[in-house]
Write an enzyme that holds these catalytic residues in place. Structure first.
Site, short mmCIF file in Angstrom:
data_model
loop_
_atom_site.label_atom_id
_atom_site.label_comp_id
_atom_site.label_asym_id
_atom_site.label_seq_id
_atom_site.Cartn_x
_atom_site.Cartn_y
_atom_site.Cartn_z
N ARG A 1 0.82 -1.22 0.00
CA ARG A 1 0.00 0.00 0.00
C ARG A 1 0.85 1.26 0.00
O ARG A 1 0.46 2.28 -0.58
CB ARG A 1 -0.93 0.00 1.21
CG ARG A 1 -2.05 -0.99 1.04
CD ARG A 1 -2.93 -1.03 2.24
NE ARG A 1 -4.10 -1.85 1.99
CZ ARG A 1 -4.89 -2.35 2.93
NH1 ARG A 1 -4.63 -2.10 4.21
NH2 ARG A 1 -5.93 -3.07 2.62
N LYS B 1 -20.44 -16.91 0.51
CA LYS B 1 -21.87 -16.74 0.73
C LYS B 1 -22.58 -15.91 -0.32
O LYS B 1 -22.06 -14.88 -0.76
CB LYS B 1 -22.08 -16.04 2.08
CG LYS B 1 -21.69 -16.89 3.25
CD LYS B 1 -21.90 -16.13 4.52
CE LYS B 1 -21.64 -17.00 5.72
NZ LYS B 1 -21.63 -16.20 6.95
N GLY C 1 -10.96 -8.58 -2.35
CA GLY C 1 -10.64 -9.56 -1.32
C GLY C 1 -9.87 -10.76 -1.82
O GLY C 1 -8.76 -10.63 -2.35
N GLY D 1 -13.55 -3.64 0.08
CA GLY D 1 -14.93 -3.17 0.22
C GLY D 1 -15.27 -2.05 -0.75
O GLY D 1 -16.38 -1.98 -1.28
#
Ligand code: AMP
Length: 418
Positions: free
Chosen positions: A34, A220, A376, A399
């Site tokens: 980063r 999920k 992710g 996100g």
């Protein structure tokens, strides 16, 4: 305004970066990706003869916390930037203001963790567990009020504002969004990293070359539903992979053994299938699975039809027939988005499907497709396979990328564009 159009000579730039890097127990940085990602922006400003005031968060402190001090990364930032970066022990107060004001062209100042102040996130802190709704509302109002002063103060250090923190672009925090309003549109801009991210998202949402295939994996359905619904309006092919496969299989009456399944999302799975049909989207589901007799890398395994998984076994990756089907769809695509592994890629014996997807994306990219990998675990996958440089773009935002693909306006982007 764009960063390339702006001449920073003699100007002070507040640059919001994402230096939220992982540290070990001795405060050594274990992955500096980063920091490196923000270097082109910082170097451009310094190279122009400007100076930089660097703002970031580190971790999720609930107040001043030694463990989350940005002083731990100061030396490394200086080394990477090739400049002796100064440090302000507090992002507010006299010291920061004086040091910022004294910056000379080519100099850099790193501010202490912005999240040491509740005002950065605008969420009240220290509320008693039994606080009443009125007390909560009053505390929220108070922090929102002081957030304005906080944002204004940060803005007062600089002549222009540069946002290069895509990872927090989905948050309407003081430094990621609110302070931008103290600069007119000629004095606020994205940094290079943010520009690349915004362009990549634009290519998959607005500048689509067809066929467009999205591969949605992960565990999920519930965590991916908004993305799937938005993508159903955009894609030609939607590949469903990973743990959510079995919710679909079960919804269609298949036998899934012990495979992961969201029992309360069976109707949702059927509804997604119906929507896909109505919208003319080719929904591609697994036909076979690599099943295991326990959730472990060392489990016994076999391949079987995805809807005939024996009792006591669970699907931990896709099977060879599915790999071939997925790969063929991917290879004939011109725009590709990959989010989420096809299986439990953390276990070496269940990485094969994800690798096959990654390799098909690489091949399509070689043939001219635009490929975006992000959000992710697919980033961890592509890095693990050493293929990150063979796709068009690997997003740095988890996100933030997912929210952008959901079709949401990200506050950090909107604030610069306003
Ligand atoms: P997500 O964060 O939703 O993208 O999910 C990523 C996680 O899904 C990874 O940790 C995978 O191990 C997990 N996952 C993928 N496939 C399966 C599966 N068949 N069973 C259980 N977990 C899975």
């Amino acid at each position: 305004m764009t960063i390339d159009q702006f001449n920073f000579a003699g100007k002070k730039a507040f640059v919001r970066v994402d230096f939220n890097v992982p540290l070990d127990e001795n405060f050594n940085i274990t992955d500096d990706t980063r920091i490196r990602a923000a270097l082109p922006t910082l170097k451009k400003i310094l190279g122009d003869g400007g100076s930089v005031i660097i703002g970031s968060h580190l971790g999720r402190p609930k107040g001043v916390t030694e463990k989350y001090s940005l002083k731990h990364i100061l030396k490394h930032v200086s080394e990477l930037l090739g400049v002796d970066v100064q440090f302000a022990n507090d992002c507010m107060g006299e010291e920061a203001a004086v040091k910022a004001a004294a910056l000379q062209p080519g100099e850099a100042l790193l501010l202490e963790n912005l999240r040491f102040y509740a005002e950065e996130e605008g969420k009240p802190r220290g509320l008693a567990d039994d606080a009443t709704d009125e007390e909560k509302a009053a505390a929220k109002k108070a922090v929102k009020e002081s957030q304005k002063e906080f944002s204004k103060k940060l803005a007062s250090y600089a002549d222009c504002y540069v946002n290069d923190a895509f990872g927090t672009a989905h948050r309407a925090h003081a430094s990621t969004a609110l302070m931008a309003k103290y600069f007119d549109k000629d004095h606020k801009m994205f940094g290079y990293l943010m520009e690349k991210e915004v362009k990549a998202v634009d290519k998959v949402l607005n500048d689509i070359h067809r066929p467009f295939t999205a591969i949605m994996g992960g565990s999920k359905v519930s965590s991916k539903i908004e993305i799937i619904e938005n993508l159903l309006n955009k894609v030609d092919n939607l590949i469903i992979a990973g743990g959510m496969t079995y919710t679909f299989t079960k919804a269609m009456g298949g036998k899934i053994g012990l495979s992961i399944c969201e029992e309360d999302k069976l109707d949702l799975a059927l509804d997604i299938m119906k929507q896909a049909k109505e919208k003319g989207v080719n929904l591609v589901l697994a036909v076979d699975a690599k099943v295991a007799d326990s959730f472990s890398n060392d489990a016994n395994t076999q391949f079987c039809e995805v809807n005939a998984i024996p009792d006591g076994w669970e699907g931990l990756d896709i099977g060879p027939k599915t790999e071939e089907i997925f790969a063929n769809v991917i290879k004939s695509s011109k725009t590709i988005l990959w989010n989420g592994p096809t299986g439990v890629f953390e276990f070496e014996n269940f990485t094969h499907g994800s690798r096959a997807v990654a390799e098909a994306i690489v091949e399509a990219t070689k043939n001219g497709a635009f490929s975006l990998v992000g959000g992710g675990d697919s980033v961890a996958c592509i890095n693990k396979f050493g293929l990150a440089s063979s796709v068009s773009y690997v997003s740095t935002g988890g996100g933030a990328l997912l929210e952008a693909i959901e079709g949401k306006v990200l506050p950090g982007i909107a604030a610069v564009n306003e």
